[in-house]
Design an enzyme around this catalytic site. Structure first.
Site, PDB file in Angstrom:
ATOM      1  N   ASN A  14       0.730  -1.172   0.109  1.00 26.10           N
ATOM      2  CA  ASN A  14       0.107  -0.078  -0.005  1.00 26.10           C
ATOM      3  C   ASN A  14       0.871   1.342   0.042  1.00 26.10           C
ATOM      4  OD1 ASN A  14      -2.223  -1.453  -0.140  1.00 26.10           O
ATOM      5  ND2 ASN A  14      -2.610  -1.397   2.209  1.00 26.10           N
ATOM      6  N   ARG A  18      -6.596  -0.802  -8.769  1.00 23.79           N
ATOM      7  CA  ARG A  18      -7.131   0.300  -7.976  1.00 23.79           C
ATOM      8  C   ARG A  18      -6.397   1.506  -7.749  1.00 23.79           C
ATOM      9  NH1 ARG A  18     -11.544   2.191  -5.564  1.00 23.79           N
ATOM     10  NH2 ARG A  18     -11.351   3.303  -3.884  1.00 23.79           N
ATOM     11  N   ASP A  58      -9.910  -5.505  -5.853  1.00 27.79           N
ATOM     12  CA  ASP A  58     -10.552  -6.597  -5.034  1.00 27.79           C
ATOM     13  C   ASP A  58     -11.995  -6.308  -5.330  1.00 27.79           C
ATOM     14  OD1 ASP A  58      -8.496  -7.972  -3.940  1.00 27.79           O
ATOM     15  OD2 ASP A  58      -7.997  -6.586  -2.388  1.00 27.79           O
ATOM     16  N   MET A  86     -15.842  -1.808   7.186  1.00 26.78           N
ATOM     17  CA  MET A  86     -15.823  -1.096   5.959  1.00 26.78           C
ATOM     18  C   MET A  86     -16.034  -1.733   4.710  1.00 26.78           C
ATOM     19  SD  MET A  86     -11.879   0.516   6.522  1.00 26.78           S
ATOM     20  CE  MET A  86     -11.832   1.598   5.210  1.00 26.78           C
TER      21      MET A  86
END
EC number: 2.5.1.7
Length: 436
Positions: A23, A97, A121, A341
């Site tokens: 990330n 993404r 994802d 989330m």
């Protein structure tokens, strides 16, 4: 379709070193677009998502040179903005993404940024509103082509602004920060994400000449500058991979050492694993997990069942909830896993139930796990990886199960874990990659 064949029931031993943080790498790679000077980044993980972004940068005209296995230089001095409006970019960008984070740097430096609706994802809705609302606050004009699912922002120049984010989005914060560093005036971002990845990005930008204060808090202040210079940056070890290895050791009753974990950047991760009974020991900057025949879940102090839920940093990261759920299946006691989330991230539990786990999926966000205390092993089965984190969780389950399991769609695992089969083989795992 490639697959993993895993013979479960073997103990692991030895040392394993985490890869660079996926990330963080996606963020800092996008930041190279903010300067025409050379940027050197090390500890870049060799995984599908990161390699796709490096490819996109190359197609944009960034000069990319690989210095070693994990170190690259990037120089964005001759950017091809026409690529942004090409059919090829619409195809390349939609598969990743992380590509959304090229928009902020491009908008800041060149006055426009475009992106197809990003992929990634299949774990539920992942809104982009925070990103674009931030750009609009800075003075950009937003447009969206509904038919082509193509986003765009344009501005002659950006002006600093005060903003309160509607959610503490990590990628949204990163994108807005990268836009604001070259804006005119001062930008304040309240309810900013403050994950170590964001802190690393801000430290990198400051080393390039940006003026960002409040790093590590949820209130960032950015004084815009005219230009940024090159720098050298090293990516942190991947905290999600570190959590994966902790869980894998517990499930397989193994003793392993995880090397160079950057302990001070792990937040609550060690403590939450300890709450479900896993012993771990800090040895310098390493984590040692001793062999355990059993581990017992703690209840809350009033005796009620433990709940583990995700929250913005410094809360527990949602990327480790799937792993925590799997590890709990062999614990002593029960726990409620609450994934706040993403509404589709717990749907992989049907495969765990097929393997003999005692899990009650209460709704798309909550699952109750009744641990079996290693008294009844999971059974081998055939399964498909739906996303990165569910994929590694199923792999952990397979390593602890009796018999031989097969996992298909392993590209999902490869998106986030570098050479996972060979690295696990080195510590004793019986795992074989079979290409289609």
């Amino acid at each position: 379709m490639a697959k993993f064949v895993i013979e479960g029931g073997y103990k692991l031993s030895g040392e394993i070193t985490p890869q660079g943080a996926k990330n963080e790498a996606l963020q800092v790679l996008c930041a190279v677009l903010l300067t025409p000077e050379k940027v050197t980044i090390s500890n870049i993980p060799n995984i599908i998502d990161v390699n796709k972004l490096i490819y996109v940068l190359g197609e944009l005209g960034v000069k990319v040179e690989r210095l070693s296995e994990d170190t690259y230089t990037f120089q964005a001095d001759e950017i091809n903005l026409d690529y942004l409006e090409s059919d090829q970019f619409k195809k390349d960008g939609s598969s990743l993404r992380g590509s959304i984070m090229i928009v902020g740097p491009l908008l800041a430096r060149f006055g426009k940024g475009y992106i197809p609706r990003p992929g990634g994802d299949k774990i539920g809705r992942r809104r982009l509103d925070t990103h674009f609302e931030g750009f609009i606050k800075l003075g950009a004009t937003f447009r969206y082509n509904k038919d082509e699912k193509f986003y765009g922002v344009e501005a002659e120049y950006l002006t600093g602004a005060d903003m309160l984010l509607d959610e503490a989005s990590v990628t949204g914060t990163a994108n807005i920060v990268m836009a604001a560093v070259l804006a005119k005036g001062i930008t304040t971002i309240y309810n900013a994400a403050c994950e170590p990845y964001i802190q690393q990005l801000c430290k990198m930008l400051n080393s390039m000449g940006a003026k960002i204060t409040g790093v590590g808090s949820n209130l960032l202040t950015i004084e815009g500058v005219n230009n940024l210079k090159g720098c050298t940056h090293r990516v942190l070890p991947d905290m999600i991979e570190i959590g994966s290895w902790i869980g894998m050791a517990a499930m397989t009753k193994s003793s392993i050492t995880i090397k160079n974990v950057s302990w001070n950047d792990l937040g609550l991760i060690p403590r939450i694993f300890q709450k479900i009974g896993i012993n771990l020991e800090r040895r310098g900057d390493d984590i040692f997990i001793p062999e355990q025949e059993s581990y017992e879940i703690q209840n809350f102090i009033d005796g009620s069942i433990l709940t583990i839920s995700d929250a913005p940093w410094p809360g527990f990261t949602p990327d480790l909830l799937s792993i925590m759920l799997v590890v709990a299946t062999q614990a002593k006691g029960s726990v409620l896993i609450h994934q706040k989330m993403f509404e589709s991230r717990l749907f992989f539990v049907d495969k765990l139930i097929d393997m003999g786990a005692k899990v009650i999926l209460c709704d798309p966000h909550r699952a109750t796990v009744i641990g079996m205390n290693h008294e009844s092993s999971l059974n081998a089965t055939t399964m498909t990886s739906p996303d990165i984190r569910a994929g590694i969780s199923l792999l952990i389950a397979a390593l602890s199960a009796k018999g031989t399991s097969t996992i298909y769609n392993i590209e999902q695992i490869d998106r986030g874990y570098q050479n996972i089969d060979t690295r696990l083989q080195a510590i004793g795992a019986k795992i074989t990659r079979i290409d289609a």
